[in-house]
Design an enzyme around this catalytic site. Structure first.
Site, mmCIF file in Angstrom:
data_model
loop_
_atom_site.group_PDB
_atom_site.id
_atom_site.type_symbol
_atom_site.label_atom_id
_atom_site.label_comp_id
_atom_site.label_asym_id
_atom_site.label_seq_id
_atom_site.Cartn_x
_atom_site.Cartn_y
_atom_site.Cartn_z
ATOM 1 N N ASP A 140 1.518 -1.171 2.556
ATOM 2 C CA ASP A 140 1.543 0.307 3.119
ATOM 3 C C ASP A 140 2.817 1.013 2.524
ATOM 4 O O ASP A 140 2.939 2.006 2.579
ATOM 5 C CB ASP A 140 1.757 0.035 4.585
ATOM 6 C CG ASP A 140 0.563 -0.615 5.207
ATOM 7 O OD1 ASP A 140 -0.438 -0.722 4.723
ATOM 8 O OD2 ASP A 140 0.865 -1.214 6.313
ATOM 9 N N MET A 182 -6.163 1.955 3.139
ATOM 10 C CA MET A 182 -5.328 1.325 4.361
ATOM 11 C C MET A 182 -4.103 2.077 4.403
ATOM 12 O O MET A 182 -3.783 3.210 3.802
ATOM 13 C CB MET A 182 -5.236 -0.194 4.292
ATOM 14 C CG MET A 182 -6.271 -1.031 4.721
ATOM 15 S SD MET A 182 -5.781 -2.722 4.608
ATOM 16 C CE MET A 182 -7.060 -3.540 5.556
ATOM 17 N N ARG A 288 -5.820 -5.705 -0.267
ATOM 18 C CA ARG A 288 -4.743 -6.636 -0.071
ATOM 19 C C ARG A 288 -4.931 -8.033 -0.665
ATOM 20 O O ARG A 288 -4.003 -8.629 -1.223
ATOM 21 C CB ARG A 288 -4.532 -7.161 1.425
ATOM 22 C CG ARG A 288 -3.942 -6.085 2.166
ATOM 23 C CD ARG A 288 -3.291 -6.542 3.547
ATOM 24 N NE ARG A 288 -3.756 -7.716 4.131
ATOM 25 C CZ ARG A 288 -3.833 -7.706 5.381
ATOM 26 N NH1 ARG A 288 -3.789 -6.819 6.107
ATOM 27 N NH2 ARG A 288 -4.067 -8.912 6.081
HETATM 28 O O1 F6P Z 1 -0.196 -3.659 7.172
HETATM 29 C C1 F6P Z 1 -0.870 -4.044 6.173
HETATM 30 C C2 F6P Z 1 -2.421 -3.588 6.460
HETATM 31 O O2 F6P Z 1 -3.415 -3.923 5.513
HETATM 32 C C3 F6P Z 1 -2.616 -2.139 7.077
HETATM 33 O O3 F6P Z 1 -2.529 -1.189 5.892
HETATM 34 C C4 F6P Z 1 -3.818 -2.140 7.912
HETATM 35 O O4 F6P Z 1 -3.621 -1.121 8.838
HETATM 36 C C5 F6P Z 1 -3.493 -3.617 8.671
HETATM 37 O O5 F6P Z 1 -2.686 -4.300 7.854
HETATM 38 C C6 F6P Z 1 -4.942 -4.342 8.922
HETATM 39 O O6 F6P Z 1 -4.518 -5.531 9.679
HETATM 40 P P1 F6P Z 1 -5.469 -6.783 9.681
HETATM 41 O O7 F6P Z 1 -5.483 -7.646 8.653
HETATM 42 O O8 F6P Z 1 -4.883 -7.241 11.123
HETATM 43 O O9 F6P Z 1 -6.936 -6.128 9.846
#
Ligand code: F6P
Length: 361
Positions: A140, A182, A288
């Site tokens: 982020d 994201m 990610r």
């Molecule tokens: O903080 C990283 C992130 O990928 C954000 O961009 C997103 O809102 C969140 O984590 C998603 O979280 P999770 O993996 O718990 O769905």
């Protein structure tokens, strides 16, 4: 003398985590002859006693690997440990138990790799007497105190490539195509990917958008022969006076809100208003995953080596940070819990506007 150091990866996984683990562990072992212990699943490993020694071989060959060999958790918090009680959760402060375990393991210090949540927990552990060095992670890029977090560059590259690919269908089928990116409450990712991918509209949480402005822009493009529009929309973007779209609530997570769905909602609104065919693509966790870019591998290595140097020099309770081209340190207690938004006067915003990109205002 520092003899033994624990390392953990807190929060969500992120490209470059393994590159940091490798850099920290290799420099501690090679340069300083310090033992390294890997803590499983972020702070969960300290709560549930899952810690193992990390050898040089354990951290070899992982530079380019996505994820984290240690596992991660964006729920574990020693100060608010969720225990299931029937259908509900009960929250306990198990930080004293964690302190005793750190002592039992003989850890002289911790390297905690994470974002604002991890730095906030680290800050509280520091107050209890644990010497910690932090490393700034998050796709982020919203962590205070550093110009850039590792993982961001990779996520931007993935999202920009997605926008490139979306161009094909948008152009061929004359559609309005939305790509949801994201970034939680900040717009760095949608902005970076939008600029790199040449999106026509970029919508970020920092600038509330107006449906009419977006629709007018789409029609203006049409008049000059552009029968398609690509919108890079941050999951946290919202209309003027509107609310962010929440996808789900994760009850036992410190930040329970998971955003998502704005691209579909807005796409439907545009279609209803203009009668123009729209499609929405939510990139989600694709951003990610996978191998870090060369930039992130280099940054992660610089951060990891600097963190190891801090440990050796007993320069504790600092987070390594990039300021300009230099790796420096900032106090962890000044960082945790703060979100770094895109400044209104960012040249990224004015630059994008200069080349005709709309922010829906
Ligand atoms: O903080 C990283 C992130 O990928 C954000 O961009 C997103 O809102 C969140 O984590 C998603 O979280 P999770 O993996 O718990 O769905």
């Amino acid at each position: 003398m520092i003899k033994r150091v624990g390392i953990l990866t807190g929060g969500g996984d992120c490209p470059g985590l393994n590159a940091v683990i490798r850099a920290v562990a290799k420099s501690l072992i090679l340069k300083y002859d310090i033992e390294v212990f890997g803590i499983s699943d972020g702070f969960e490993g300290l709560i549930e006693r899952r810690v193992r020694p990390l050898t040089f071989d354990d951290v070899s060959g992982i530079l380019q690997r996505g994820g984290t060999i240690l596992g991660a958790s964006n729920k574990a918090n020693p100060f608010r440990h969720a225990v299931k009680k029937g259908d509900d959760f009960e929250y306990r402060d198990v930080s004293d138990q964690v302190m005793a375990y750190i002592d039992e393991l003989g850890l002289d210090a911790l390297v905690s790799i994470g974002g604002d949540g991890t730095m906030a927990i680290s800050s509280r552990l520091i107050k209890k007497g644990v010497p910690i060095v932090g490393v700034p992670k998050t796709i982020d890029n919203d962590l205070d105190g550093t110009d850039i977090t590792f993982g961001y560059d990779t996520a931007v590259a993935v999202a920009a490539e997605a926008i490139d690919r979306i161009h094909t269908t948008a152009q061929s089928h004359h559609r309005v195509m939305l790509v949801e990116v994201m970034g939680r409450y900040s717009g760095w990712l949608a902005l970076g990917a939008g600029i790199a991918g040449g999106a026509d509209v970029i919508l970020i949480p920092e600038i509330e958008f107006e449906l009419d402005a977006i629709c007018n822009y789409i029609m203006e493009r049409s008049k000059i022969g552009r029968q398609f529009t690509i919108i890079s929309v941050a999951e946290g973007a919202k209309s003027k006076g509107g609310e962010q779209v929440v996808q789900r609530k994760v009850e036992d997570s410190p930040d329970q809100i998971r955003l998502g769905g704005i691209a579909i909602k807005l796409g439907n609104e545009i279609e209803d208003k203009l009668g123009w065919e729209t499609r929405a693509t939510v990139l989600g966790h694709l951003q990610r995953g996978g191998s870090p870019t060369a930039f992130d591998r280099i940054l992660a290595t610089r951060y990891g080596v600097a963190a190891a140097d801090c440990i050796k020099n007993k320069d504790f309770n600092k987070m390594v940070a990039l300021h300009g081209n230099d790796i420096e340190t900032v106090n962890i207690e000044d960082i945790g819990g703060k979100i770094r938004n895109v400044p209104e006067d960012s040249d990224l915003i004015s630059g994008a506007e200069s080349v005709g990109t709309s922010f829906g205002r």
